[in-house]
Design a protein around this motif. Structure first.
Motif, PDB file in Angstrom:
ATOM      1  N   LYS A 259       0.856  -1.201   0.000  1.00 57.27           N
ATOM      2  CA  LYS A 259       0.000   0.000   0.000  1.00 57.27           C
ATOM      3  C   LYS A 259       0.882   1.238   0.000  1.00 57.27           C
ATOM      4  CE  LYS A 259      -2.977  -0.552   3.494  1.00 57.27           C
ATOM      5  NZ  LYS A 259      -2.807  -1.926   4.041  1.00 57.27           N
ATOM      6  N   VAL A 260       1.858   1.258   0.925  1.00 60.80           N
ATOM      7  CA  VAL A 260       2.815   2.358   0.956  1.00 60.80           C
ATOM      8  C   VAL A 260       4.092   1.891   0.254  1.00 60.80           C
ATOM      9  CG1 VAL A 260       4.235   3.858   2.400  1.00 60.80           C
ATOM     10  CG2 VAL A 260       1.920   3.232   3.140  1.00 60.80           C
ATOM     11  N   ALA A 261       4.339   2.454  -0.934  1.00 61.39           N
ATOM     12  CA  ALA A 261       5.508   2.029  -1.706  1.00 61.39           C
ATOM     13  C   ALA A 261       6.789   2.354  -0.941  1.00 61.39           C
ATOM     14  CB  ALA A 261       5.514   2.723  -3.058  1.00 61.39           C
ATOM     15  N   LEU A 262       7.700   1.372  -0.892  1.00 61.34           N
ATOM     16  CA  LEU A 262       8.981   1.535  -0.204  1.00 61.34           C
ATOM     17  C   LEU A 262      10.099   1.683  -1.228  1.00 61.34           C
ATOM     18  CD1 LEU A 262       8.860  -1.405   2.392  1.00 61.34           C
ATOM     19  CD2 LEU A 262       8.238   0.991   2.786  1.00 61.34           C
ATOM     20  N   LEU A 263      11.056   2.540  -0.939  1.00 64.20           N
ATOM     21  CA  LEU A 263      12.302   2.624  -1.702  1.00 64.20           C
ATOM     22  C   LEU A 263      12.073   2.659  -3.212  1.00 64.20           C
ATOM     23  CD1 LEU A 263      14.377   0.125   0.500  1.00 64.20           C
ATOM     24  CD2 LEU A 263      14.614   2.616   0.466  1.00 64.20           C
ATOM     25  N   LEU A 264      12.473   1.574  -3.873  1.00 64.49           N
ATOM     26  CA  LEU A 264      12.504   1.574  -5.338  1.00 64.49           C
ATOM     27  C   LEU A 264      12.215   0.176  -5.858  1.00 64.49           C
ATOM     28  CD1 LEU A 264      13.477   2.842  -8.095  1.00 64.49           C
ATOM     29  CD2 LEU A 264      15.791   2.226  -7.395  1.00 64.49           C
ATOM     30  N   GLY A 300       9.300   4.881  -3.934  1.00 66.23           N
ATOM     31  CA  GLY A 300       8.500   5.021  -2.723  1.00 66.23           C
ATOM     32  C   GLY A 300       9.273   5.780  -1.668  1.00 66.23           C
ATOM     33  N   VAL A 301       8.867   5.599  -0.419  1.00 67.85           N
ATOM     34  CA  VAL A 301       9.445   6.388   0.665  1.00 67.85           C
ATOM     35  C   VAL A 301      10.883   5.940   0.980  1.00 67.85           C
ATOM     36  CG1 VAL A 301       8.475   4.872   2.469  1.00 67.85           C
ATOM     37  CG2 VAL A 301       8.980   7.261   3.005  1.00 67.85           C
ATOM     38  N   ALA A 302      11.722   6.918   1.359  1.00 72.39           N
ATOM     39  CA  ALA A 302      13.101   6.629   1.765  1.00 72.39           C
ATOM     40  C   ALA A 302      13.093   6.058   3.168  1.00 72.39           C
ATOM     41  CB  ALA A 302      13.935   7.914   1.714  1.00 72.39           C
ATOM     42  N   LEU A 303      13.881   5.017   3.408  1.00 70.70           N
ATOM     43  CA  LEU A 303      13.939   4.397   4.734  1.00 70.70           C
ATOM     44  C   LEU A 303      15.117   4.945   5.535  1.00 70.70           C
ATOM     45  CD1 LEU A 303      13.076   0.654   3.966  1.00 70.70           C
ATOM     46  CD2 LEU A 303      11.542   2.542   4.570  1.00 70.70           C
ATOM     47  N   THR A 304      14.918   5.023   6.843  1.00 72.76           N
ATOM     48  CA  THR A 304      15.996   5.427   7.751  1.00 72.76           C
ATOM     49  C   THR A 304      17.021   4.287   7.810  1.00 72.76           C
ATOM     50  OG1 THR A 304      14.857   4.383   9.584  1.00 72.76           O
ATOM     51  CG2 THR A 304      14.400   6.734   9.216  1.00 72.76           C
ATOM     52  N   ARG A 305      18.131   4.533   8.506  1.00 75.61           N
ATOM     53  CA  ARG A 305      19.140   3.463   8.618  1.00 75.61           C
ATOM     54  C   ARG A 305      18.505   2.223   9.240  1.00 75.61           C
ATOM     55  NH1 ARG A 305      23.882   6.050   7.074  1.00 75.61           N
ATOM     56  NH2 ARG A 305      23.819   8.273   7.550  1.00 75.61           N
ATOM     57  N   LYS A 306      17.647   2.450  10.225  1.00 78.23           N
ATOM     58  CA  LYS A 306      16.979   1.322  10.894  1.00 78.23           C
ATOM     59  C   LYS A 306      16.050   0.600   9.905  1.00 78.23           C
ATOM     60  CE  LYS A 306      13.583   0.702  14.591  1.00 78.23           C
ATOM     61  NZ  LYS A 306      12.706   1.465  15.484  1.00 78.23           N
ATOM     62  N   ALA A 354      11.001   5.272   8.373  1.00 79.85           N
ATOM     63  CA  ALA A 354      11.033   6.024   7.112  1.00 79.85           C
ATOM     64  C   ALA A 354      11.203   7.510   7.392  1.00 79.85           C
ATOM     65  CB  ALA A 354       9.746   5.779   6.331  1.00 79.85           C
ATOM     66  N   PHE A 355      11.624   8.248   6.351  1.00 84.09           N
ATOM     67  CA  PHE A 355      11.857   9.691   6.484  1.00 84.09           C
ATOM     68  C   PHE A 355      10.633  10.498   6.053  1.00 84.09           C
ATOM     69  CE2 PHE A 355      16.356   8.332   6.025  1.00 84.09           C
ATOM     70  CZ  PHE A 355      16.831   8.886   7.200  1.00 84.09           C
ATOM     71  N   PHE A 356      10.415  11.583   6.777  1.00 81.05           N
ATOM     72  CA  PHE A 356       9.278  12.459   6.480  1.00 81.05           C
ATOM     73  C   PHE A 356       9.707  13.916   6.493  1.00 81.05           C
ATOM     74  CE2 PHE A 356       7.535   8.532   7.792  1.00 81.05           C
ATOM     75  CZ  PHE A 356       6.363   8.391   7.080  1.00 81.05           C
ATOM     76  N   ARG A 357       8.957  14.702   5.752  1.00 85.42           N
ATOM     77  CA  ARG A 357       9.150  16.145   5.765  1.00 85.42           C
ATOM     78  C   ARG A 357       7.957  16.736   6.497  1.00 85.42           C
ATOM     79  NH1 ARG A 357      10.455  16.447   0.661  1.00 85.42           N
ATOM     80  NH2 ARG A 357      12.697  16.654   0.829  1.00 85.42           N
ATOM     81  N   TYR A 358       8.253  17.527   7.531  1.00 85.72           N
ATOM     82  CA  TYR A 358       7.186  18.087   8.363  1.00 85.72           C
ATOM     83  C   TYR A 358       6.895  19.522   7.961  1.00 85.72           C
ATOM     84  CZ  TYR A 358       8.200  13.977  11.149  1.00 85.72           C
ATOM     85  OH  TYR A 358       8.385  12.678  11.561  1.00 85.72           O
ATOM     86  N   ALA A 359       5.622  19.890   7.994  1.00 81.09           N
ATOM     87  CA  ALA A 359       5.266  21.285   7.683  1.00 81.09           C
ATOM     88  C   ALA A 359       3.998  21.649   8.441  1.00 81.09           C
ATOM     89  CB  ALA A 359       5.037  21.442   6.187  1.00 81.09           C
ATOM     90  N   ARG A 360       3.913  22.911   8.855  1.00 78.86           N
ATOM     91  CA  ARG A 360       2.720  23.355   9.550  1.00 78.86           C
ATOM     92  C   ARG A 360       1.586  23.483   8.541  1.00 78.86           C
ATOM     93  NH1 ARG A 360       2.649  24.157  14.319  1.00 78.86           N
ATOM     94  NH2 ARG A 360       4.886  24.321  14.598  1.00 78.86           N
TER      95      ARG A 360
END
Ligand code: OOG
Ligand code: NI
Length: 456
Positions: A259-264, A300-306, A354-360
């Protein structure tokens, strides 16, 4: 010709990738057939999912959907790599990541030249997976000498390109017409040469050492070996390729469909067998060479080192360390292995995977009470948005799979896997950027901006 005026790196890269796409379509007609298929599949996906269309339209991505995401070349010497770094720098591309393919039986190591700023990626995302042949992995010392000698003598860049690169380095940009000229000269490096630079026997010896050795050493330049558009539904393209007479590789590389695409995720059609001519007495006895193919990708989303460590472990379990062709039930086993890997954005975020960009949000900016709340509470109340950061890099196991599927059935060789990042960076003349550090920084920047606003 393109627009006049001053062209910066982003503009030069945009022109370069467009011209490269035109050239490759002319050189490899089957690539055009793949582009048609991808366009059809993307159109169907957009019809089926109005929400997806809306999201892409909002992000300004709809009109760039058909633009290629990446290509690949294979270089033969440190000098070629160092100069290529300068050429790509003029196009706003920096070396990101180190990929050791020797572990998978391919005698190269690589980096990806790509834009690193968000605005540049949005403008034109084109990147080039750039490998350097590892002559040290050729066992036969005599053959290694022959290859080294050929590569030291060849010149893959036109003198005019080198002039223009120097000019651009001095000025930081080029006049429009000069940018066009630079692009045209650079394309000379990437074009195909059906005439080999060696005789048949030399080609055969290099080919026997490894198919890739022949591909790198026997030609005038490092022909672009594939281009890769983006698809919105890679499973559909994979299924439709054979229907359109395109020989697809057996499996899709990377994570399973989720559902949530990961990496590539990536797949390709197999390299075509093309006629080549040899030098000397063999000129009238043409041979064939397989190097050039077409590929598609879905990011898809970039993963953290973990998150990435978990991905690597799960994938390794499924593949049992074998870089060879996975079996028929591979997709099922892959999906099974990732069953416990969270498949929703909130869990991926809360577990630090995974990494996220935060915004108000606009509501958040009006709500004075937001400052006193934890980040989680603000997100829950819709005061802050967390958008997944797209993975912009490559995956070594996937890259190995793409290489292997284009080696025409020749099984993988075994090299004592030995990463040589220091040697690679020495050849490159610069360190490569750490891709995960780039995502960490992007996420941290967005959090800082959030806090800065709150404390105002
Ligand atoms: C490069 C293969 C790797 C990818 O997308 O992972 C690659 C090559 O065949 O030269 O392009
Ligand atoms: Ni590729």
């Amino acid at each position: 010709m393109e627009t006049p005026g001053l062209a910066d790196g982003d503009e030069i890269r945009a022109r370069f990738s467009r011209r490269m796409s035109d050239m490759y379509r002319r050189e490899v007609p089957q690539y055009g057939a793949l582009l048609d298929l991808v366009a059809d599949v993307n159109a169907a996906a957009l019809r089926r999912e109005p929400a997806l269309r809306e999201r892409l339209a909002r992000a300004g991505e709809l009109e760039r959907l058909g633009v290629e995401r990446h290509g690949a070349i294979r270089l033969g010497s440190a000098r070629e790599l160092a100069t290529m770094r300068r050429v790509f720098a003029v196009m706003g591309m920096r070396p990101v990541g180190y990929y050791d393919l020797s572990v998978a039986g391919v005698p190269v190591h690589a980096t990806a030249f790509r834009p690193v700023e968000d605005a540049s990626l949005a403008r034109n995302p084109f990147r080039v997976f750039t490998s350097l042949l590892r002559l040290d992995l050729i066992e036969d010392a005599g053959l290694r000498m022959i290859a080294t000698d050929i590569l030291e003598r060849r010149r893959i860049f036109t003198p005019r390109l080198l002039d223009l690169v120097e000019r651009a380095e001095g000025q930081g940009a080029l006049a429009g017409a000069e940018a066009d000229e630079l692009v045209a000269e650079a394309l000379q490096t990437f074009r195909w040469h059906s005439a080999a630079t060696v005789d048949k026997a030399t080609y055969a010896r290099l080919h026997d050492a490894h198919r890739l050795v022949a591909d790198v050493v026997c030609f005038k330049g490092p022909h672009i070996n594939h281009l890769t558009p983006r698809t919105l539904d890679i499973d559909a393209v994979q299924a439709a390729m054979p229907v359109r007479g395109i020989a697809a590789k057996t499996v899709i590389e990377g994570p399973p469909a989720r559902k949530v695409a990961l990496l590539l995720r990536q797949t390709s059609f197999k390299a075509l067998e093309e006629r080549i001519a040899f030098v000397g007495e063999d000129a009238r006895a043409p041979g064939t060479h397989t190097a050039r193919f077409g590929e598609i990708e879905q990011r898809g989303v970039a993963l953290t080192r973990k998150g990435r460590a978990r991905y690597d472990t799960l994938l390794a379990n499924v593949r049992h360390g074998s870089p060879g062709s996975p079996d028929r039930d591979y997709a099922g086993r892959l999906a099974g292995a990732f069953k416990d890997f969270p498949d929703d954005l909130t869990a991926l975020r809360r577990e630090g995977l995974a990494f996220f960009r935060y915004a108000r949000t606009s509501r958040g900016s009006r709500d004075a009470a937001a400052a006193g709340l934890s980040l989680e509470a603000q997100i829950e109340r819709g005061l802050v948005r967390a958008d997944p950061i797209v993975y912009e890099d490559f995956l070594p196991v996937s890259a190995a799979g793409i290489f292997q599927s284009n080696l025409g059935g020749a099984g993988p060789r075994s090299y004592a896997g030995n990463a040589a990042q220091a040697a690679f960076e020495h050849a490159l003349g610069a360190p490569v950027l750490d891709e995960i550090a780039l995502y960490e920084a992007a996420q941290a920047r967005s959090l800082e901006a959030l806090h800065a606003k709150v404390s105002q």
